[in-house]
Design an enzyme around this catalytic site. Sequence first.
Site, PDB file in Angstrom:
ATOM      1  N   ASP A  75       0.830  -1.206   0.000  1.00  0.00           N
ATOM      2  CA  ASP A  75       0.000   0.000   0.000  1.00  0.00           C
ATOM      3  C   ASP A  75       0.862   1.253   0.000  1.00  0.00           C
ATOM      4  OD1 ASP A  75       0.677  -0.789   2.707  1.00  0.00           O
ATOM      5  OD2 ASP A  75      -0.650   0.790   3.430  1.00  0.00           O
ATOM      6  N   GLU A 141       0.025  -0.867   5.898  1.00  0.00           N
ATOM      7  CA  GLU A 141       1.076  -0.321   6.758  1.00  0.00           C
ATOM      8  C   GLU A 141       0.912   1.176   6.915  1.00  0.00           C
ATOM      9  OE1 GLU A 141       4.905   1.395   8.056  1.00  0.00           O
ATOM     10  OE2 GLU A 141       3.814   1.797   6.206  1.00  0.00           O
TER      11      GLU A 141
END
EC number: 3.5.1.18
Length: 383
Positions: A75, A141
């Site tokens: 991400d 994250e």
Amino acid sequence: MTAPTDLSPTLQLACDLIRRPSVTPVDADCQAVMMQRLGNAGFKLEPMRIEDVDNFWATHGTTDGPVLCFAGHTDVVPTGPVENWQNDPFDALIDEHGMLCGRGAADMKGSLAAMLVAAERFVADHPNHKGSVAFLITSDEEGPAHHGTKAVVERLAARKERLDWCIVGEPSSTTLVGDVVKNGRRGSLGATLTVRGKQGHVAYPHLAKNPIHLAVPALAELAAEHWDHGNDFFPPTSFQISNLNAGTGATNVIPGDLVAVFNFRFSTESTVEGLQQRVAAILDKHELDWHVNWALSGLPFLTEPGALLDAVSSSIKSVTGRDTKASTSGGTSDGRFIATLGTQVVELGPVNATIHQVNERILASDLDVLTEIYYQTLVKLLA
């Protein structure tokens, strides 16, 4: 500015990943690409979708030896105003200066590509290597991080999975790739403090209780407090107030309460309980009517010199000719979750000068250097 052609395997993969708009928690099939490559290389694959987050755990090797894990996230943070970028943030272009430009180039799709290509090469060159090579990859994250690495680590711990060493691909370098590695991180403890007063008219203060007047001396004392002295690996614990809110917006109303948001970045010299107790003592000393909601984002961790740090440092030296510096500066990372397994954790990745910024970019050739560093580390630990 030209589109990347005839690139190294690492750069080809990095560009493929960058072109996938995987803003937290969306993965945009980045992990499917990685798992296909790892599967073709003989890795055992274990996808773990938890709530709205994609994760996977992959291993190659045997269970009777040490495990070296590569950890990272697919991400990325939002791009910000697209019109402010020199190119579409998901185009993955290499400019006339040799810079790879795109969201995630540094943080951290470049590292993911380097890890994967290094691992492919290693298992091809050393099919009967010692122990296991592993990957722990998440799509959460940059966001809440509740259902990503933290949740996967909990599952691995429950089944007593072995994890000796971990390289997290966070962009650790400052000027040149490999000049800095992170061998630990400070803990992060946040809090929302509410100080209650009594609302009233500013012309009749004797009928009210102003929480601003009451709280400010206590907040000043908290800000001036020396929480610890740090140590050889960590700077002293810091306390910062990030938000302060009180008042109705009217100029003639004493507010009924005050809300302060603050954060500790704390070293291994302080504990969560110790910090909480000292805050409570200061607030009580000022005779406040108060309440605090605490939020622990992560405990501090430290990897002292040993097999992993030695292997990483010597690999950087052999590939770049440079000595690296081990540091614990910066914010939190998913390394804090992995360290709870007793794992030696080191963060090593590209230059971090433009992470989370418009026009995020790194020197494209740095990814090939990083690939070689990862490969040499694998050889030193598992060949």
